[in-house]
Design an enzyme around this catalytic site. Structure first.
Site, short mmCIF file in Angstrom:
data_model
loop_
_atom_site.label_atom_id
_atom_site.label_comp_id
_atom_site.label_asym_id
_atom_site.label_seq_id
_atom_site.Cartn_x
_atom_site.Cartn_y
_atom_site.Cartn_z
CB SER A 407 10.55 49.43 11.22
OG SER A 407 10.38 48.18 10.93
CG HIS A 428 11.98 53.08 13.58
ND1 HIS A 428 11.09 53.51 13.21
CD2 HIS A 428 12.65 52.22 12.93
CE1 HIS A 428 11.19 53.10 11.78
NE2 HIS A 428 12.33 52.32 11.68
CD GLU A 440 9.40 56.93 13.93
OE1 GLU A 440 8.15 57.44 13.66
OE2 GLU A 440 9.54 55.66 13.58
CG ASN A 478 8.57 53.88 8.12
OD1 ASN A 478 9.27 54.62 7.36
ND2 ASN A 478 9.16 52.66 8.82
#
Ligand code: 3H9
Length: 696
Positions: A407, A428, A440, A478
């Site tokens: 991540s 991800h 992702e 993120n």
């Protein structure tokens, strides 16, 4: 004859074929073409019945969404009415999709047949409108108001076998060509003296309480929206009003919605999502490698979720863990998760068995060597991941896609552990991996375009939305969310309370507030990450309130207390005076000025911080365009779809206002609010944020 609708004849049956690729939307000329063909069939004395069918991969996917909001003229003659009033029977022959205006035209036909793989539905509510082609008036007459209400308010695609049971379809076509079966069906019914017309049916008996019950059911989900309520109203109208009057009212309510803010935002989201999956860094037509067998390394929660995602898509998958106990625990968790779906009634027992049969637990790398794709999901530590990739490099067959479900870690560092970095990319998944739709696709420095195209194709197969992004800390989703997470804690230092912030975000449209989400996920993970980052970078803004909470043992729901207090066995968050006291104490120690916040300021403080970061991300080329950020927010963070997406929403406030606010906060709060240069340029030129692109 029209270029997009053809008319042909097979014996006494006239065949109207809609041919407007890719999905036969009712684009320019299609309606007119259908009407012309119908008139021709009616006028031709040799024609005794007709078939309406789609060329290519689908029947008709609905009105052309691109045409909405562009001042279309209302047609004087409607196809669904013209089809229904035809004196000669018309049979709709459905394959692929009959959605929206597509199903509405089929409902205008006298008969409907379909192949078993077809899907029908009225998904207009999902783009902020309602079925405006008679669907809300004909469907309740055909299948009863309760079933019609459920279909129209949910917008779901109904599989053909269910549509047959509901009474939408007259017959399923199995073991024959659809066109041949439709011609045969038409020849059977062409002598019928009376044609069945949905508009002439009586509304079936029903409980009048269904409308209020549905209003209650959708109240939360439909907050701030009009379309779901108008959909309910239309079905209610169908039950109390003659057909013609119902059609008039359906039209009026449709027109009210067509240009509403929510409809515009939902149309944007529809196209943004599709655009985002076409990365500018992967040329169109780049071949994708075939994937017939998958492997997952690591049987933890993420690994298990990814294996389930593969199985759900019918892809055989081996789940590998060297630790036999972890492997057994992982398989047990998978079994329990499926069993819970069966218990809830959302999964068939036989389907569960078939999916479980696709997941094979194995203990060695050799056992997965033949897989076409391997997804590593081990502990989030770069050394551990590099060891795994070294082993994968030794064992996996040439051409296998080597993916890491990291991540945040550096994909290049992981890829460098192999001799084939061009085959390595990040994949991800968001947690829970079998539920969240965002994937992702992280592009390393040396990842080949073919590998990126292959991972995107894999994402589609797994029913995920795969968006390519660059390799930076936190990647795109993120990283763009991180300032929001910081800002929400700083708001507490300034006098807000978790329940107030959550209330504002729920009112904005999120299903849950960010503090309640934190409690659900567990606060210890964020704490550990924060401490790691603070150790590495002394300039990072500390968050003493969040730290104190975790240090007091309040780790979230799992410990019965986090930002909220929880009763045993109950997930309801209760505001906790202890948390309020802790916040006040630390705020007092830090000497931050306490003040009142209104909802608008809370929403803007959180989301503008992310808009600013998204501009940096785009400027650095980590995301190519705003549509990618918006799609990630829709599918990764539950951003309310009827607000379009983060950047689209910011445009509804205006790029100059957003910039002005951020610049003012920069003065007040310092460097963390420094406006991104791209944002400044967009504001200066008045270019909408949704048009932001990395080459600007
Ligand atoms: C309506 O009918 C109103 C009526 O009540 C009456 C009003 C008076 N329009 O999704 P895909 C494009 S409202 C324009 O990748 P899939 C799509 O953008 C409509 N374009 O394929 C894409 O283009 P591109 C109610 C459309 O196999 C390409 O077709 N209907 C439309 O994954 C392929 O699409 C709906 O809301 C459209 N209606 O999924 C259905 N539909 O290649 C909307 C598709 O340039 N559509 N395109 O990106 C869908 O849900 C999916 O496209 C579908 C196929 C399930 C059909």
């Amino acid at each position: 004859m029209s270029e997009v609708v053809h008319f042909s004849r097979q014996g006494p049956v006239g065949i109207i074929t809609v041919d407007y690729p890719p999905v036969n939307a009712l684009g320019p000329g299609v309606r007119e073409g259908i009407l012309d063909a119908l008139d021709r069939g009616i006028a031709d004395s040799e024609v005794r019945a007709m078939v309406l069918i789609g060329a290519g991969r689908s029947f008709i996917a609905g009105a052309d969404i691109r045409g909405f909001g562009k001042g279309r003229r209302s047609p004087t003659r409607r196809t669904h009415d013209a089809l229904e009033t035809s004196p000669k029977p018309v049979v709709a022959a459905i394959h692929g999709y009959a959605l929206g205006g597509g199903l509405e035209n089929a409902l205008g036909c006298h008969y409907r047949i379909a192949v078993p793989s077809a899907r029908v539905g009225l998904p207009e509510v999902l783009i902020g409108i309602l079925p405006g082609g008679g669907g809300t008036q004909r469907l309740p007459r055909l299948i009863g108001p309760e079933a019609a209400l459920e279909m129209i308010v949910s917008g779901r695609h109904v599989p053909a076998p269910e549509a047959l049971k509901l009474g939408i379809l007259d017959e399923l076509v199995e073991g024959a060509e659809l066109r041949d079966a439709a011609v045969a069906f038409a020849m059977r019914v062409m002598h019928e003296p009376v044609l069945p017309r949905a508009s002439e049916r009586e509304i079936p008996e029903h409980d009048p309480g269904i409308f209020e019950a549905m209003r209650k059911k959708v109240a939360r989900r439909a907050r701030n929206q009009k379309a779901p309520w108008h959909c309910i109203r239309c079905v209610e109208i169908a039950c109390s009003t003659p057909f013609e009057e119902g059609i008039r009212q359906e039209r009026a309510l449709f027109e009210e919605l067509e240009n509403s803010e929510e409809a515009k935002a939902l149309r944007y989201a529809f196209f943004a999502e599709r655009e985002a999956q076409r990365s500018p860094v992967v040329p169109r037509g780049t071949p994708a490698r075939p994937v017939e067998a998958a492997a997952v390394v690591g049987a933890g929660t993420m690994g298990g979720g990814i294996a389930m995602t593969c199985a759900d898509a019918g892809l055989p998958v081996k789940i590998m863990d060297k630790d036999p106990e972890a492997l057994a625990r992982g398989m047990e968790r998978i079994g329990k998760t499926y069993a819970a779906s069966v218990a809830r009634g959302s999964l068939d027992e036989a389907v569960m068995a078939a999916r479980l049969a696709l997941i094979e637990p194995v203990k060695t790398y050799d056992a997965i060597a033949d897989a076409d794709v391997v997804i590593e999901a081990v502990f989030e530590e770069v050394g551990v991941k590099r060891d795994v990739f070294r082993a994968l490099d030794r064992t996996m067959k040439q051409g296998a896609l080597l993916l890491s479900n990291t991540s945040a870690l550096d994909i290049d560092e992981i890829a460098a552990a192999t001799e084939r970095p061009e085959d390595v990319a990040g994949a991800h998944f968001f947690s829970p991996a079998n539920v969240m739709k965002l994937l992702e696709v992280v592009r390393g420095e040396r990842t080949s375009q073919e590998v990126l195209a292959s991972v995107q194709a894999l994402a589609k197969r797994l029913a995920k939305v795969g968006v390519v992004c660059g390799n930076c800390d936190g990647f795109v989703a993120n990283r763009s969310r991180a300032p929001f997470n910081t800002e929400m804690i700083i708001l507490l230092e300034e006098g807000a309370l978790p329940e107030q912030v959550d209330g504002a975000m729920v009112e904005f449209g999120y299903p849950m507030g960010p503090f309640a989400v934190g409690d659900l996920a567990g606060l210890d993970i964020g704490y550990a990450g924060r401490k790691r980052r603070e150790a590495a970078d002394p300039t990072i803004r500390p968050l003493p309130i969040a730290d104190a909470l975790v240090e007091a043992g309040r780790l979230g729901m799992k410990t019965g207390a986090g930002w909220y207090r929880y009763e045993p066995g109950d997930r309801t968050p209760h505001p906790d005076p202890e948390v309020a006291a802790l916040i006040r104490r630390i705020a007092g120690e830090s000497g931050v000025e306490q003040r009142e916040f209104d909802d608008e300021e809370i929403v803007q403080r959180l989301l503008f911080s992310s808009v600013n970061e998204a501009c940096r991300i785009i400027e650095e080329g980590m995301a190519g365009r705003a549509v990618e950020v918006d799609t990630m927010w829709l599918y990764g963070f539950g951003f309310p779809r009827y607000r379009g997406g983060l950047m689209y929403w910011a445009d509804t406030i205006g790029v100059r206002s957003v910039y002005g606010r951020i610049a003012a906060w920069h003065q007040r709060y310092g460097e963390r609010w420094a406006p991104a240069p791209l944002l400044r340029r967009l504001a200066e030129s008045g270019t909408p944020l949704k048009e932001a692109a990395s080459d600007m």
